[in-house]
Design a protein around this motif. Structure first.
Motif, PDB file in Angstrom:
ATOM      1  N   GLY A   1       0.784  -1.218   0.000  1.00  0.00           N
ATOM      2  CA  GLY A   1       0.000   0.000   0.000  1.00  0.00           C
ATOM      3  C   GLY A   1       0.819   1.272   0.000  1.00  0.00           C
ATOM      4  O   GLY A   1       0.282   2.359  -0.263  1.00  0.00           O
ATOM      5  N   ALA A   2       2.091   1.142   0.265  1.00  0.00           N
ATOM      6  CA  ALA A   2       2.969   2.318   0.328  1.00  0.00           C
ATOM      7  C   ALA A   2       3.358   2.787  -1.069  1.00  0.00           C
ATOM      8  O   ALA A   2       3.089   2.127  -2.081  1.00  0.00           O
ATOM      9  N   SER A   3       4.013   3.929  -1.095  1.00  0.00           N
ATOM     10  CA  SER A   3       4.525   4.495  -2.344  1.00  0.00           C
ATOM     11  C   SER A   3       6.043   4.559  -2.285  1.00  0.00           C
ATOM     12  O   SER A   3       6.642   4.631  -1.209  1.00  0.00           O
ATOM     13  N   LEU A   4       6.631   4.571  -3.472  1.00  0.00           N
ATOM     14  CA  LEU A   4       8.086   4.617  -3.573  1.00  0.00           C
ATOM     15  C   LEU A   4       8.434   5.280  -4.898  1.00  0.00           C
ATOM     16  O   LEU A   4       7.723   5.081  -5.899  1.00  0.00           O
ATOM     17  N   ARG A   5       9.482   6.074  -4.908  1.00  0.00           N
ATOM     18  CA  ARG A   5       9.940   6.673  -6.157  1.00  0.00           C
ATOM     19  C   ARG A   5      11.369   6.239  -6.440  1.00  0.00           C
ATOM     20  O   ARG A   5      12.261   6.457  -5.619  1.00  0.00           O
ATOM     21  N   LEU A   6      11.553   5.655  -7.597  1.00  0.00           N
ATOM     22  CA  LEU A   6      12.879   5.263  -8.053  1.00  0.00           C
ATOM     23  C   LEU A   6      13.423   6.340  -8.993  1.00  0.00           C
ATOM     24  O   LEU A   6      12.666   6.985  -9.711  1.00  0.00           O
ATOM     25  N   SER A   7      14.739   6.491  -8.960  1.00  0.00           N
ATOM     26  CA  SER A   7      15.409   7.436  -9.849  1.00  0.00           C
ATOM     27  C   SER A   7      16.513   6.721 -10.608  1.00  0.00           C
ATOM     28  O   SER A   7      17.089   5.756 -10.114  1.00  0.00           O
ATOM     29  N   CYS A   8      16.788   7.224 -11.779  1.00  0.00           N
ATOM     30  CA  CYS A   8      17.874   6.678 -12.589  1.00  0.00           C
ATOM     31  C   CYS A   8      18.566   7.827 -13.300  1.00  0.00           C
ATOM     32  O   CYS A   8      17.933   8.539 -14.092  1.00  0.00           O
ATOM     33  N   VAL A   9      19.846   8.000 -12.995  1.00  0.00           N
ATOM     34  CA  VAL A   9      20.626   9.050 -13.630  1.00  0.00           C
ATOM     35  C   VAL A   9      21.488   8.423 -14.722  1.00  0.00           C
ATOM     36  O   VAL A   9      22.129   7.395 -14.496  1.00  0.00           O
TER      37      VAL A   9
ATOM     38  N   GLY B   1      18.520  13.169 -23.692  1.00  0.00           N
ATOM     39  CA  GLY B   1      17.323  13.806 -24.229  1.00  0.00           C
ATOM     40  C   GLY B   1      16.843  13.252 -25.548  1.00  0.00           C
ATOM     41  O   GLY B   1      15.723  13.564 -25.974  1.00  0.00           O
ATOM     42  N   SER B   2      17.635  12.413 -26.188  1.00  0.00           N
ATOM     43  CA  SER B   2      17.249  11.832 -27.466  1.00  0.00           C
ATOM     44  C   SER B   2      17.007  10.325 -27.376  1.00  0.00           C
ATOM     45  O   SER B   2      16.873   9.648 -28.398  1.00  0.00           O
ATOM     46  N   ARG B   3      16.938   9.808 -26.151  1.00  0.00           N
ATOM     47  CA  ARG B   3      16.772   8.364 -25.973  1.00  0.00           C
ATOM     48  C   ARG B   3      15.501   8.040 -25.198  1.00  0.00           C
ATOM     49  O   ARG B   3      15.256   8.597 -24.115  1.00  0.00           O
ATOM     50  N   ALA B   4      14.718   7.117 -25.752  1.00  0.00           N
ATOM     51  CA  ALA B   4      13.621   6.561 -24.972  1.00  0.00           C
ATOM     52  C   ALA B   4      14.207   5.802 -23.783  1.00  0.00           C
ATOM     53  O   ALA B   4      15.309   5.252 -23.874  1.00  0.00           O
ATOM     54  N   MET B   5      13.450   5.782 -22.701  1.00  0.00           N
ATOM     55  CA  MET B   5      13.908   5.113 -21.480  1.00  0.00           C
ATOM     56  C   MET B   5      12.839   4.149 -20.992  1.00  0.00           C
ATOM     57  O   MET B   5      11.647   4.307 -21.284  1.00  0.00           O
ATOM     58  N   GLY B   6      13.274   3.184 -20.234  1.00  0.00           N
ATOM     59  CA  GLY B   6      12.331   2.220 -19.695  1.00  0.00           C
ATOM     60  C   GLY B   6      12.723   1.769 -18.303  1.00  0.00           C
ATOM     61  O   GLY B   6      13.888   1.872 -17.908  1.00  0.00           O
ATOM     62  N   TRP B   7      11.723   1.315 -17.581  1.00  0.00           N
ATOM     63  CA  TRP B   7      11.931   0.652 -16.292  1.00  0.00           C
ATOM     64  C   TRP B   7      11.467  -0.799 -16.450  1.00  0.00           C
ATOM     65  O   TRP B   7      10.393  -1.062 -17.015  1.00  0.00           O
ATOM     66  N   PHE B   8      12.275  -1.693 -15.920  1.00  0.00           N
ATOM     67  CA  PHE B   8      11.984  -3.116 -15.981  1.00  0.00           C
ATOM     68  C   PHE B   8      12.128  -3.691 -14.580  1.00  0.00           C
ATOM     69  O   PHE B   8      12.738  -3.082 -13.709  1.00  0.00           O
ATOM     70  N   ARG B   9      11.577  -4.867 -14.375  1.00  0.00           N
ATOM     71  CA  ARG B   9      11.761  -5.547 -13.099  1.00  0.00           C
ATOM     72  C   ARG B   9      11.920  -7.032 -13.316  1.00  0.00           C
ATOM     73  O   ARG B   9      11.429  -7.593 -14.297  1.00  0.00           O
TER      74      ARG B   9
ATOM     75  N   TYR C   1      15.221  -2.250 -12.808  1.00  0.00           N
ATOM     76  CA  TYR C   1      16.305  -1.767 -13.662  1.00  0.00           C
ATOM     77  C   TYR C   1      15.806  -0.639 -14.565  1.00  0.00           C
ATOM     78  O   TYR C   1      14.686  -0.716 -15.085  1.00  0.00           O
ATOM     79  N   CYS C   2      16.629   0.357 -14.784  1.00  0.00           N
ATOM     80  CA  CYS C   2      16.306   1.297 -15.845  1.00  0.00           C
ATOM     81  C   CYS C   2      17.189   0.980 -17.046  1.00  0.00           C
ATOM     82  O   CYS C   2      18.246   0.357 -16.918  1.00  0.00           O
ATOM     83  N   ALA C   3      16.708   1.378 -18.204  1.00  0.00           N
ATOM     84  CA  ALA C   3      17.402   1.073 -19.440  1.00  0.00           C
ATOM     85  C   ALA C   3      17.181   2.180 -20.457  1.00  0.00           C
ATOM     86  O   ALA C   3      16.150   2.863 -20.429  1.00  0.00           O
ATOM     87  N   ALA C   4      18.150   2.324 -21.349  1.00  0.00           N
ATOM     88  CA  ALA C   4      18.083   3.343 -22.397  1.00  0.00           C
ATOM     89  C   ALA C   4      18.059   2.689 -23.775  1.00  0.00           C
ATOM     90  O   ALA C   4      18.724   1.658 -23.998  1.00  0.00           O
ATOM     91  N   ASP C   5      17.324   3.298 -24.663  1.00  0.00           N
ATOM     92  CA  ASP C   5      17.217   2.824 -26.037  1.00  0.00           C
ATOM     93  C   ASP C   5      18.593   2.853 -26.709  1.00  0.00           C
ATOM     94  O   ASP C   5      19.389   3.761 -26.478  1.00  0.00           O
ATOM     95  N   ARG C   6      18.842   1.861 -27.558  1.00  0.00           N
ATOM     96  CA  ARG C   6      20.091   1.835 -28.320  1.00  0.00           C
ATOM     97  C   ARG C   6      20.159   2.978 -29.318  1.00  0.00           C
ATOM     98  O   ARG C   6      21.239   3.472 -29.642  1.00  0.00           O
TER      99      ARG C   6
END
Length: 125
Positions: free
Chosen positions: A15-23, A30-38, A95-100
């Motif tokens: 029920g809690a909330s959490l914020r993940l960050s990825c630098v 700014g020119s790459r799509a990004m994704g979060w995976f688990r 995991y966060c990931a960036a488009d090729r």
């Protein structure tokens, strides 16, 4: 050298909330799509959120739609994953990931060529 660094994972109650960050370092963020995976133990790595390079378009699977929100701050080279109403089934390494590709659509997991080391999210019932 491209590096993606996730943070924010921890133990929370259901029920809690959490914020993940990825630098992101070393790529034109700014020119790459990004994704979060688990990935949970014994399971495949699945996408939980995608965001276009501009931030104008997002996508979520039904399992998290309405509970998770992906966003990005291109000025900070950072992508976020806001997770609300967490369930025990959400427990996994995230995991966060960036488009090729530059300005790519990142339509499948194979589109993502750069990965972070992951951050553990644990949800207690």
């Amino acid at each position: 050298q491209v590096q993606l660094v996730e943070s924010g994972g921890r133990l929370v109650q259901a029920g809690a909330s959490l914020r993940l960050s990825c630098v992101a370092y070393g790529l034109p963020f700014g020119s790459r799509a990004m994704g979060w995976f688990r990935q949970a133990p014994g399971k495949e790595r699945d996408v939980v959120a995608r965001i276009s390079w501009s931030g104008a378009s997002t996508w979520y699977p039904d399992s998290v739609k309405g509970r998770f929100t992906i966003s990005r701050d291109n000025a900070k080279n950072t992508v976020y994953l806001q997770m609300d109403s967490l369930k025990p089934d959400d427990a996994a390494i995230y995991y966060c990931a960036a488009d090729r590709e530059t300005y790519g659509a990142a339509s499948s997991i194979s589109s993502f060529g750069y990965w972070g080391q992951g951050t553990q999210v644990t949800v207690s019932s």
